[in-house]
Design a protein around this motif. Sequence first.
Motif, mmCIF file in Angstrom:
data_model
loop_
_atom_site.group_PDB
_atom_site.id
_atom_site.type_symbol
_atom_site.label_atom_id
_atom_site.label_comp_id
_atom_site.label_asym_id
_atom_site.label_seq_id
_atom_site.Cartn_x
_atom_site.Cartn_y
_atom_site.Cartn_z
ATOM 1 N N TYR A 270 -7.307 -2.285 -7.843
ATOM 2 C CA TYR A 270 -6.669 -1.002 -7.558
ATOM 3 C C TYR A 270 -5.157 -1.076 -7.750
ATOM 4 N N TRP B 85 -8.137 -6.238 -3.766
ATOM 5 C CA TRP B 85 -7.485 -4.915 -3.743
ATOM 6 C C TRP B 85 -6.455 -4.808 -4.850
ATOM 7 N N ARG B 86 -5.681 -5.880 -5.036
ATOM 8 C CA ARG B 86 -4.679 -5.830 -6.099
ATOM 9 C C ARG B 86 -5.323 -5.811 -7.487
ATOM 10 N N ARG C 65 -11.153 -0.649 -0.079
ATOM 11 C CA ARG C 65 -10.779 -2.074 -0.201
ATOM 12 C C ARG C 65 -9.598 -2.426 0.731
ATOM 13 N N PHE C 66 -8.671 -1.472 0.887
ATOM 14 C CA PHE C 66 -7.546 -1.771 1.790
ATOM 15 C C PHE C 66 -8.016 -1.839 3.241
ATOM 16 N N GLU D 272 0.841 -1.209 0.000
ATOM 17 C CA GLU D 272 0.000 0.000 0.000
ATOM 18 C C GLU D 272 0.868 1.249 0.000
ATOM 19 N N GLY E 184 -10.060 2.475 -3.507
ATOM 20 C CA GLY E 184 -8.867 1.711 -3.138
ATOM 21 C C GLY E 184 -8.659 1.700 -1.631
ATOM 22 N N ARG E 185 -8.881 2.887 -1.020
ATOM 23 C CA ARG E 185 -8.713 2.921 0.421
ATOM 24 C C ARG E 185 -9.754 2.045 1.129
ATOM 25 N N THR F 144 -9.635 -10.619 0.175
ATOM 26 C CA THR F 144 -9.651 -9.147 0.173
ATOM 27 C C THR F 144 -8.367 -8.562 -0.411
ATOM 28 N N SER F 145 -7.214 -9.206 -0.095
ATOM 29 C CA SER F 145 -5.957 -8.708 -0.669
ATOM 30 C C SER F 145 -5.922 -8.891 -2.178
#
Length: 524
Positions: A127, A123-124, A146-147, A67, A143-144, A119-120
Amino acid sequence: MTMATPMTAQQWFGRLLAVFGVLVAAGVGAGWYVLARTDATTRILVDDVALGRAAAGEQRSALLDQETGIRGYLLSRDRTFLAPYEAGLARQDQAARNLRRHLGRHLSLEDELSAVERTSAAWRDSYAGPVHEGAPAPDAAAGRARFEDIRAAVAALDRELLAFRDAQRHTLDRQAYWRAVVFGAVAALVVGACAALAFGLHRGIVGPLRRLGADTRAVLDRDTFDHRVSAGGTAELRQLGADVDAMRQRIVAELTTARAARDELERSATELRRSNAELEQFAYVASHDLQEPLRKITSFCQLLQRRYDDLLDDRGRQYIAFAVDGASRLQVLINDLLRFSRVGRMYSGRAPVDLAAALAAAQRHVQAMYDESGAQTTVRVPLPTVTGDVTLLTMLFQNLVHNAIKFAEPGVPPRIEIDCVRHDDEYEIAVSDNGIGVAPEFAEKVFVIFQRLHTREAYPGTGIGLAICKKVVEYHSGRIWVDPAHTGGTCIRFTLPAPGEDTSAGESAAGASLGAPATPTRIE
């Protein structure tokens, strides 16, 4: 109703050890199971939980690096800021594999692991991946968001790991408790088994042995032996008690017989004392009342012969001579009987006796026979000193020397040899001569009282000399016999017990010279 057969000690110990072995095996199995469970829980805490948390921390750090790298690139558009993203991506993959290796078999953590990975990846894909490929910047808020989902998933995994760790610690505490319970039970089992063994030993062996010992001592403390001996416990002790009681009954029977024999012996001893008293009285009568008339008969017959000799013819004189001779021989016979009866009765002293001195005294008593016959006596070795009665031993030598001179070959001077040899705890003394000898068939007969091998006309006497010798030797616990191997005369051998230690110089000299040549001592 039949009684149960008592167990033997081997059976008792075998059963006790079998039960003890089963209980110990059960305790060991339970202890092994508890230790195995405790070891498994410990391995989960050390190998899975601890290492899993470390891998989870590594994964969280890798995600944060990704991130940070994406955010730096978006701010600067410098691709060098993507290096942390790329490194964090590799570290995340390694951390994910480690998490799967340590925590993948625990189903309670499977959902959290999958949520972090899902979830990781989202996110990748949505985003970080397009930013890394150079695409236009996506919505930063999305993006935030999802992180933040990743952060929530990682936090959920951390909570589950902590909960799993606490659950395993609780399990380990519970297993430690049961481990203590099991080992305490095993220790109690060992102590109980030892106590049971001690109780069984006391009841089955020690207690019965004490009762058997008490019964045995009770028998020993009583004169009647009427206390019954019994024993309980194992079969061997019961049999031992029965055997001891049987021995007691045997002793009682033998004791009864011995007491009866003792009573009979006492009666016999009383009768013997009475008989000896009568014999003493007879000896007194024989030595006084009987010899007085004999002396009168002899005296008056001799007086009658002297006073009326001119009135008597040859036959009358012969009759008077027969009467005198008969009375004289009867008087000699009475004296010999008195001597025979006094052996061991009148002479009962026990003291060291020098046999050489006893022989010299005996020779003095028959010195007239030495002078008349020209006899010579040779002592081959010095005679020892023994324990006995000097009067009886002098009488023994006197009778032997007297017989050796008396039964000499006509016209041949008597030659007497005396030898002595020690055998262990006794002396063997030999008195040999060159006389007429004794035929082998008469070797035992010569020691019987009044037994004669020749007529009175040939050899006068009463035939009691060797009987007295036999009685003297047996009174001194010895033996006497005629040596059948001796030729050219007679050899009388007899034994006398040797003292426990040398009692005189004479005995020492005898012991030193026995069996060896010595200078003969000649007595004429």
